[in-house]
Scaffold this motif. Structure first.
Motif, PDB file in Angstrom:
ATOM      1  N   ARG B 344     -33.950  18.927  22.681  1.00 10.55           N
ATOM      2  CA  ARG B 344     -34.087  19.685  21.429  1.00 10.55           C
ATOM      3  C   ARG B 344     -34.154  21.179  21.650  1.00 10.55           C
ATOM      4  N   GLY B 345     -34.082  21.602  22.917  1.00 10.80           N
ATOM      5  CA  GLY B 345     -33.997  23.031  23.187  1.00 10.80           C
ATOM      6  C   GLY B 345     -35.294  23.794  23.101  1.00 10.80           C
ATOM      7  N   VAL B 346     -36.426  23.086  23.121  1.00  8.60           N
ATOM      8  CA  VAL B 346     -37.723  23.791  23.079  1.00  8.60           C
ATOM      9  C   VAL B 346     -37.823  24.688  24.317  1.00  8.60           C
ATOM     10  N   PRO B 347     -38.034  25.994  24.133  1.00 11.94           N
ATOM     11  CA  PRO B 347     -37.936  26.923  25.262  1.00 11.94           C
ATOM     12  C   PRO B 347     -38.917  26.669  26.410  1.00 11.94           C
ATOM     13  N   LEU B 348     -40.090  26.132  26.066  1.00  9.75           N
ATOM     14  CA  LEU B 348     -41.128  25.989  27.093  1.00  9.75           C
ATOM     15  C   LEU B 348     -41.887  24.685  26.871  1.00  9.75           C
ATOM     16  N   ARG B 349     -42.182  24.011  28.002  1.00  7.73           N
ATOM     17  CA  ARG B 349     -42.993  22.801  27.932  1.00  7.73           C
ATOM     18  C   ARG B 349     -44.291  23.074  28.688  1.00  7.73           C
ATOM     19  N   ALA B 350     -45.398  22.574  28.158  1.00 11.67           N
ATOM     20  CA  ALA B 350     -46.679  22.723  28.867  1.00 11.67           C
ATOM     21  C   ALA B 350     -47.228  21.331  29.142  1.00 11.67           C
ATOM     22  N   GLU B 351     -47.546  21.057  30.395  1.00 11.57           N
ATOM     23  CA  GLU B 351     -48.083  19.758  30.771  1.00 11.57           C
ATOM     24  C   GLU B 351     -49.577  19.886  31.069  1.00 11.57           C
ATOM     25  N   LEU B 352     -50.329  18.953  30.527  1.00  8.51           N
ATOM     26  CA  LEU B 352     -51.780  18.965  30.721  1.00  8.51           C
ATOM     27  C   LEU B 352     -52.207  17.579  31.181  1.00  8.51           C
ATOM     28  N   GLY B 353     -52.430  17.435  32.508  1.00  8.09           N
ATOM     29  CA  GLY B 353     -52.825  16.137  33.055  1.00  8.09           C
ATOM     30  C   GLY B 353     -54.106  16.268  33.880  1.00  8.09           C
ATOM     31  N   GLU B 354     -54.366  15.248  34.689  1.00 10.47           N
ATOM     32  CA  GLU B 354     -55.616  15.257  35.452  1.00 10.47           C
ATOM     33  C   GLU B 354     -55.649  16.398  36.471  1.00 10.47           C
ATOM     34  N   ARG B 355     -54.494  16.634  37.098  1.00 11.70           N
ATOM     35  CA  ARG B 355     -54.405  17.716  38.075  1.00 11.70           C
ATOM     36  C   ARG B 355     -54.748  19.056  37.406  1.00 11.70           C
ATOM     37  N   GLU B 356     -54.174  19.268  36.199  1.00 16.13           N
ATOM     38  CA  GLU B 356     -54.425  20.526  35.487  1.00 16.13           C
ATOM     39  C   GLU B 356     -55.901  20.647  35.107  1.00 16.13           C
TER      40      GLU B 356
END
Lengths: 479, 479
Positions: B344-356
């Motif tokens: 869908r062309g979203v410019p930025l993805r942010a991942e939030l998991g256990e490591r983060e």
């Protein structure tokens, strides 16, 4: 410069058209029954749109765009729908220099073509709900057009949603009715009565239609917005099916809801007076007209205009961007300049002349009451904000009081006729009649069932049939 | 969940359609040549509209609305105009259950009906200029439709202005070209070439047409927006006259200018890749997709989701309301969730998991480069803002470098053919040929004169006719 407006008491219809013409809101187009929405009118529509669109997005809806043309065969898939709309349609028979194999109608409303697309988009319960709204133009050919109220083309929004269950769809139908009612109240200062339509007044193809009914200043009713519970009628006609959590394939439940440029007509006929348009500040594109006044060209350029520019910036910081109109038409008499803004319904006028400069004040003049208020220049932004809030509140209260004092409870047909004839307005009565009874009452009195108000859950004996345990209905002559 | 996209290098046309389908931007409608703009595509259009509308208002324009239907006779009042548009029109012949006395065309553009209204509104020089814009749908019947690029119905804005003098009208024509070029550059990251059209490529009824020409990633040209100097052609056809300061009655000078949903096609074909859509952050409705990731339901509800909600609020405060999409579809594999936003062309993805959570960081992944950036959680809003600015800048630079490195100067017809065939792209050459010469070049090469760039004022010998003192033209194969 001032344009003559027929007094409202002399000829309400002509007054209405004169207010529109004097405010330059709209013109008839060279196409019969169609209108041109002029910049002043369109800015008002943009302001209305902004408020509704924001509320739709806040409640999880997204916008989309569906085609203008609809195959004739689509209309025919829902029996009541085609019966209701086909006679009003404009039809495209030729395109690209050739006769078309199948004619298209210009959309009168988009349940059919949207239903067709939803049937492609929906497979699983995970695809539901679909919460889509569309802002667009629609056409319903009008034999007796009236600017903003009934035109062959008008602008509107139409929400179309699909749900997995009956309960969810009904919740959505009522949620959007509530959104409508809230914005009409808080922004447009229209004290509407939310209620359910009788069988005879339902949208063609709906199981239930809900409405917001407003009283105009001639005491007639105007349907200001509607929200329809479509049951599974369109889902069955267009095959909108989904696999549910339990693996079963089920038809979806759909709703649709809309408000249109008709709201501009409602604003005019609720708030305006013999001097022209009056707009509630929250919906007025221009909230304040700022007029430096002098015949001394030196004073104008050295002092008045810099001061006016400074005030404009400070006031706009308080009440919003591009909401202050600076009127520098010094070639006109002040009274003509005042009247220009009066006729356009600008809620507040600010005069800045030699007297104001000497006193370091600004003179504010309210459009609704004519009241003059001199405020210290440094306090102008805050005071403007406060006065605008007061204007907003008092326009709503005035309209509400008008409606309440022109609403009458009756319990027999004689009383109904007598009150309607002598007082006009909204007639409330317990009613449990059929579609045929509704028609008979309309023929006898000219009044129709506007709605069964949702806020009123009392039950009583029908004034017309004598049946027991009936809900209260509001009757009125209507636009 | 991922939808297959044909590699761009294998089949550009199919790639284009696949990108649209995967991003759910649009669908073909059940009406031949028409499209349904789906919510993702419409949100993009709303974002484009917002930027242009703001710039129109900043330059003193107001919006209005004119009728959809135009009497056939209006079209015929301007000879070139009817010749250009009549063959593409959809025609309404019946309405309200009856055959019409005179058929109406569905507007292909509105110079005629707006000219008719302006002739009523303009009497004196004081009524000028009129600076009006309209956002609406138009129809031009297409034999070979292509989503966003050529559809029988499309959405656009059309500006229509009337002025007292030739100079003022020409100034307006160029001012709006400049507005277009600036927004295309700064918001859409499209490095367009502003220039004047050749005689053969002018708008039907215009004295001059100016254009913004963009290079797509297949090196073909796309006309992204046009601004027309209409001289007095429409003023004479529709009798737009005014009494000037000196008492003389004169015809007005008019302009028109437009951009359309075609810009969405330009965005796709400029920035996207084999994974799908890429959008410049300034125009992207969703700028950041925020994905809490875990299979531990307790962690999700106790820690991840509250943290994600907090981050969303903080980031939206920095980059804008409703620009962060929180993706809580835990029933999908993370890779499928990633791919959804990629496509869908979203410019930025942010991942939030256990490591983060353990490191108190947030992982950002750029759509354009795939680069991963771990940022301290407390700095996330500011860092997101910075990265988005960098994405915006680098998309523009990439597109500009692509255009520059695919633009070739030639000085003879052999060279023209040789370069066009072996390299493609934009061919620049001094050119002073006629309409017939343009046609001959098109037949021989497939390329047309896209424009005479305004920024290039050098003169030279025409590569085709040998004529002296000719301006430089850009030629290309075009959409």
């Amino acid at each position: 410069m001032a344009k003559n407006i027929t007094p409202r008491s002399r000829d309400f219809s002509q007054w209405y058209l004169d207010v529109i013409r004097a405010a330059e809101l709209a013109d008839y187009a060279p196409v019969r029954g169609c209108m041109v929405i002029r910049p002043t009118g369109y800015a008002l529509w943009e302001s209305i749109q902004r408020h509704f669109d924001e509320a739709f997005k806040e409640t999880g809806h997204v916008n989309a765009y569906f085609p203008l043309l609809i195959p004739n065969s689509f209309l025919e898939k829902e029996a009541q729908h085609v019966e209701g709309f086909a006679p009003e349609c404009a039809v495209v028979t030729h395109a690209g220099g050739e006769e078309l194999e199948e004619p298209f109608v210009v959309r009168p409303t988009s349940e059919t073509v949207i239903g067709h697309m939803y049937s492609k988009w929906v497979q699983s319960w995970r695809d539901l709900p679909i919460l889509i709204n569309q802002w667009c133009n629609v056409m319903r050919w009008e034999k007796r057009p009236r600017l903003f109220l009934r035109t062959s083309e008008f602008l509107w929004q139409e929400g179309h949603t699909a749900h997995a269950t009956r309960e969810e769809a009904m919740e959505e139908t009522l949620r959007m009715l509530d959104v409508y009612q809230r914005i009409m109240k808080e922004v447009l200062a229209l004290p509407v009565v939310p209620g359910e339509k009788s069988e005879g007044e339902r949208f063609p193809g709906a199981d239930n239609t809900f409405t917001c009914e407003a009283m105009m200043s001639d005491k007639k009713a105007l349907q200001a917005g509607t929200s329809h519970f479509l049951g599974q009628n369109f889902a069955k006609a267009f095959d909108i099916k989904f696999q549910d959590r339990d693996g079963e394939v089920r038809y979806a439940w759909t709703t649709s809801w809309g408000v249109s440029t008709r709201l501009i007509g409602a604003l005019i006929m609720t708030h305006s007076d013999d001097d022209g348009l009056i707009l509630p500040p929250k919906v007025a594109p221009v909230k304040l007209a700022l007029l430096p006044i002098s015949t001394d060209q030196d004073l104008i350029s050295s002092t008045l205009e810099p001061k006016a520019a400074e005030l404009k910036a400070a006031i706009e910081a308080a009440i919003g961007r591009r909401t202050v109109e600076l009127d520098t038409r010094y070639h006109l008499r002040p009274s003509d300049r005042f009247f220009h803004h009066l006729q356009r319904g600008v809620p507040l006028r600010a005069e800045l002349g030699e007297r104001e400069l000497a006193n370091q004040t600004l003179r504010l003049v309210r459009r609704d009451t004519g009241e003059r208020i001199d405020v210290p220049m440094g306090e102008a932004p805050q005071r403007v904000l406060e006065v605008l809030e007061d204007v907003q509140r008092s326009l709503y209260e005035r309209a509400l009081n008008f409606r309440l004092s022109n609403t009458f409870q009756v319990s027999s047909m004689e009383e109904f006729k007598e009150v309607l004839e002598s007082r006009g307005g909204f007639i409330t009565a317990f009613f449990g009649g059929t579609k045929e009874d509704e028609r008979a009452i309309k023929e006898a009195t000219g009044a129709t069932v506007r709605c069964f108000p949702l806020e009123d859950d009392s039950l009583g004996t029908c004034f017309y049939t004598g049946r027991q345990g009936c809900k209260r209905a509001v009757f009125a002559k209507a636009y």
